[in-house]
Design a protein around this motif. Structure first.
Motif, PDB file in Angstrom:
ATOM      1  N   LYS A  84       0.830  -1.191   0.000  1.00 32.70           N
ATOM      2  CA  LYS A  84       0.000   0.000   0.000  1.00 32.70           C
ATOM      3  C   LYS A  84       0.865   1.243   0.000  1.00 32.70           C
ATOM      4  O   LYS A  84       2.014   1.220   0.426  1.00 32.70           O
ATOM      5  N   SER A  85       0.281   2.335  -0.479  1.00 31.25           N
ATOM      6  CA  SER A  85       0.918   3.638  -0.362  1.00 31.25           C
ATOM      7  C   SER A  85      -0.164   4.651  -0.056  1.00 31.25           C
ATOM      8  O   SER A  85      -1.342   4.442  -0.352  1.00 31.25           O
ATOM      9  N   CYS A  86       0.226   5.757   0.553  1.00 36.75           N
ATOM     10  CA  CYS A  86      -0.716   6.820   0.915  1.00 36.75           C
ATOM     11  C   CYS A  86      -1.333   7.395  -0.354  1.00 36.75           C
ATOM     12  O   CYS A  86      -0.615   7.719  -1.312  1.00 36.75           O
ATOM     13  N   LEU A  87      -2.649   7.542  -0.370  1.00 41.18           N
ATOM     14  CA  LEU A  87      -3.330   8.081  -1.544  1.00 41.18           C
ATOM     15  C   LEU A  87      -2.842   9.480  -1.879  1.00 41.18           C
ATOM     16  O   LEU A  87      -2.737   9.840  -3.050  1.00 41.18           O
ATOM     17  N   TYR A  88      -2.509  10.269  -0.861  1.00 47.33           N
ATOM     18  CA  TYR A  88      -2.149  11.668  -1.108  1.00 47.33           C
ATOM     19  C   TYR A  88      -0.660  11.854  -1.380  1.00 47.33           C
ATOM     20  O   TYR A  88      -0.267  12.373  -2.414  1.00 47.33           O
ATOM     21  N   CYS A  89       0.202  11.443  -0.451  1.00 46.05           N
ATOM     22  CA  CYS A  89       1.643  11.704  -0.595  1.00 46.05           C
ATOM     23  C   CYS A  89       2.403  10.548  -1.227  1.00 46.05           C
ATOM     24  O   CYS A  89       3.598  10.662  -1.491  1.00 46.05           O
ATOM     25  N   LYS A  90       1.715   9.408  -1.425  1.00 44.49           N
ATOM     26  CA  LYS A  90       2.284   8.212  -2.078  1.00 44.49           C
ATOM     27  C   LYS A  90       3.349   7.498  -1.234  1.00 44.49           C
ATOM     28  O   LYS A  90       4.017   6.594  -1.735  1.00 44.49           O
ATOM     29  N   ASP A  91       3.502   7.891   0.020  1.00 44.10           N
ATOM     30  CA  ASP A  91       4.483   7.231   0.886  1.00 44.10           C
ATOM     31  C   ASP A  91       4.035   5.791   1.156  1.00 44.10           C
ATOM     32  O   ASP A  91       2.882   5.544   1.507  1.00 44.10           O
ATOM     33  N   SER A  92       4.936   4.844   0.994  1.00 45.19           N
ATOM     34  CA  SER A  92       4.608   3.442   1.230  1.00 45.19           C
ATOM     35  C   SER A  92       5.368   2.869   2.425  1.00 45.19           C
ATOM     36  O   SER A  92       5.322   1.662   2.659  1.00 45.19           O
ATOM     37  N   SER A  93       6.066   3.736   3.154  1.00 48.18           N
ATOM     38  CA  SER A  93       6.900   3.249   4.256  1.00 48.18           C
ATOM     39  C   SER A  93       6.166   3.229   5.596  1.00 48.18           C
ATOM     40  O   SER A  93       6.697   2.757   6.587  1.00 48.18           O
ATOM     41  N   SER A  94       4.942   3.747   5.634  1.00 44.53           N
ATOM     42  CA  SER A  94       4.196   3.799   6.886  1.00 44.53           C
ATOM     43  C   SER A  94       3.896   2.387   7.391  1.00 44.53           C
ATOM     44  O   SER A  94       3.698   1.456   6.604  1.00 44.53           O
ATOM     45  N   ASP A  95       3.869   2.223   8.731  1.00 46.80           N
ATOM     46  CA  ASP A  95       3.599   0.901   9.289  1.00 46.80           C
ATOM     47  C   ASP A  95       2.118   0.556   9.288  1.00 46.80           C
ATOM     48  O   ASP A  95       1.735  -0.589   9.499  1.00 46.80           O
ATOM     49  N   CYS A  96       1.269   1.543   9.089  1.00 47.78           N
ATOM     50  CA  CYS A  96      -0.165   1.278   8.948  1.00 47.78           C
ATOM     51  C   CYS A  96      -0.810   2.435   8.210  1.00 47.78           C
ATOM     52  O   CYS A  96      -0.252   3.525   8.126  1.00 47.78           O
ATOM     53  N   PHE A  97      -1.990   2.196   7.663  1.00 49.09           N
ATOM     54  CA  PHE A  97      -2.730   3.204   6.921  1.00 49.09           C
ATOM     55  C   PHE A  97      -4.129   3.323   7.521  1.00 49.09           C
ATOM     56  O   PHE A  97      -4.709   2.335   7.963  1.00 49.09           O
ATOM     57  N   SER A  98      -4.663   4.559   7.516  1.00 44.07           N
ATOM     58  CA  SER A  98      -5.954   4.825   8.148  1.00 44.07           C
ATOM     59  C   SER A  98      -6.913   5.468   7.163  1.00 44.07           C
ATOM     60  O   SER A  98      -6.492   6.114   6.186  1.00 44.07           O
ATOM     61  N   ASN A  99      -8.208   5.326   7.440  1.00 45.73           N
ATOM     62  CA  ASN A  99      -9.227   5.926   6.598  1.00 45.73           C
ATOM     63  C   ASN A  99      -9.190   7.445   6.692  1.00 45.73           C
ATOM     64  O   ASN A  99      -9.105   8.018   7.781  1.00 45.73           O
ATOM     65  N   GLY A 100      -9.298   8.103   5.530  1.00 50.19           N
ATOM     66  CA  GLY A 100      -9.434   9.548   5.475  1.00 50.19           C
ATOM     67  C   GLY A 100     -10.816   9.923   4.985  1.00 50.19           C
ATOM     68  O   GLY A 100     -11.817   9.405   5.465  1.00 50.19           O
ATOM     69  N   TRP A 101     -10.874  10.803   3.981  1.00 48.71           N
ATOM     70  CA  TRP A 101     -12.148  11.254   3.442  1.00 48.71           C
ATOM     71  C   TRP A 101     -12.762  10.159   2.559  1.00 48.71           C
ATOM     72  O   TRP A 101     -12.085   9.257   2.079  1.00 48.71           O
ATOM     73  N   LYS A 102     -14.081  10.286   2.353  1.00 51.16           N
ATOM     74  CA  LYS A 102     -14.796   9.304   1.546  1.00 51.16           C
ATOM     75  C   LYS A 102     -14.644   9.639   0.073  1.00 51.16           C
ATOM     76  O   LYS A 102     -14.816  10.787  -0.346  1.00 51.16           O
ATOM     77  N   LEU A 103     -14.328   8.636  -0.742  1.00 53.41           N
ATOM     78  CA  LEU A 103     -14.149   8.800  -2.173  1.00 53.41           C
ATOM     79  C   LEU A 103     -15.473   8.610  -2.912  1.00 53.41           C
ATOM     80  O   LEU A 103     -16.453   8.120  -2.348  1.00 53.41           O
ATOM     81  N   ARG A 104     -15.499   8.986  -4.176  1.00 58.15           N
ATOM     82  CA  ARG A 104     -16.735   8.885  -4.955  1.00 58.15           C
ATOM     83  C   ARG A 104     -17.206   7.450  -5.124  1.00 58.15           C
ATOM     84  O   ARG A 104     -18.395   7.200  -5.304  1.00 58.15           O
ATOM     85  N   ASN A 105     -16.281   6.496  -5.082  1.00 58.28           N
ATOM     86  CA  ASN A 105     -16.678   5.096  -5.237  1.00 58.28           C
ATOM     87  C   ASN A 105     -17.188   4.477  -3.936  1.00 58.28           C
ATOM     88  O   ASN A 105     -17.483   3.291  -3.877  1.00 58.28           O
ATOM     89  N   GLY A 106     -17.293   5.294  -2.871  1.00 64.75           N
ATOM     90  CA  GLY A 106     -17.816   4.818  -1.595  1.00 64.75           C
ATOM     91  C   GLY A 106     -16.748   4.325  -0.648  1.00 64.75           C
ATOM     92  O   GLY A 106     -17.039   4.105   0.529  1.00 64.75           O
ATOM     93  N   GLU A 107     -15.519   4.135  -1.137  1.00 68.29           N
ATOM     94  CA  GLU A 107     -14.429   3.718  -0.262  1.00 68.29           C
ATOM     95  C   GLU A 107     -13.785   4.946   0.385  1.00 68.29           C
ATOM     96  O   GLU A 107     -14.157   6.084   0.076  1.00 68.29           O
ATOM     97  N   PHE A 108     -12.814   4.712   1.285  1.00 63.31           N
ATOM     98  CA  PHE A 108     -12.155   5.815   1.968  1.00 63.31           C
ATOM     99  C   PHE A 108     -10.705   5.935   1.514  1.00 63.31           C
ATOM    100  O   PHE A 108     -10.035   4.930   1.244  1.00 63.31           O
TER     101      PHE A 108
END
Length: 212
Positions: free
Chosen positions: A8-32
């Protein structure tokens, strides 16, 4: 809810080194949006736009305290509300100035358990049961509807429209303009929206109760 960082990588900054990822804003497809630790912390503390969007257009001063807020950005939807007159008010000032259940009595009107149709962001509207629409809402005779200003218990004010269409031989009533409200509250089928009236002026107030 946090999730594993595997592939995985962060949707915004594209960083993939994080140890976990969290939900942010809701996307048009219904996912976060899946955010890294840093972006998630900035988003949850209301500092996302200040950090990343400081040079973009859309910044306005809060009418009350003068704080800059970034308008028209999905990342900052919960950071401001529209002023009664002109401009915007930041969330902190809205909660102070607007009436909430803790500071003024609300008169319960009815509750609406949301269906999948109610929570779709493409339509952005709630179907209002006929008996409640005709008992509590203003009379509407024009199919184009009438404008309504409705508060929520967080102090946000929503500019909506109340209208109807003819279904077979009866009127079906809808409250439209709720797309951002649905996104902000992450509304899902089974959640409940309680409609109340503010005691002082009978203004409509919506309160959300999540299912489960």
């Amino acid at each position: 809810m946090a999730s594993s960082s595997s592939n995985k990588s962060c949707l915004y900054c594209k960083d993939s080194s994080s140890d976990c990822f969290s939900n942010g804003w809701k996307l048009r497809n219904g996912e976060f949006a899946q955010l890294c630790n840093r972006c998630s912390h900035l988003y949850n503390t209301g500092r996302f736009c200040v950090t990343f969007h400081s040079k973009e257009n859309g910044w306005r001063n809060c009418n009350s305290c003068g704080k800059f807020v970034h308008c028209g950005c999905i990342m900052s939807l919960g950071e401001y509300s529209l002023s009664d007159f002109h401009g915007v008010i930041c969330t902190d000032c809205s909660r102070t100035e607007c009436i909430s259940p803790e500071s003024e009595s609300l008169i319960p009107l009815f509750e609406k358990v949301l269906t999948a149709s109610d929570t779709g962001t493409q339509l952005g509207r709630f179907i209002i049961p006929k008996e409640h629409a005709e008992d509590h809402f203003p009379e509407v005779n024009d199919p184009q509807g009438i404008p309504m200003s409705v508060l929520d218990t967080a102090g946000n004010e929503w500019d909506l429209s109340f209208r109807y269409w003819i279904h077979v031989t009866s009127k079906m009533y809808v409250l439209k303009g709720l797309r951002n409200f649905i996104i902000l509250n992450n509304l899902q089928a089974g959640d409940t929206v309680a409609f109340c009236a503010r005691e002082s002026d009978r203004k409509f107030v919506m309160d959300v109760r999540k299912s489960g």
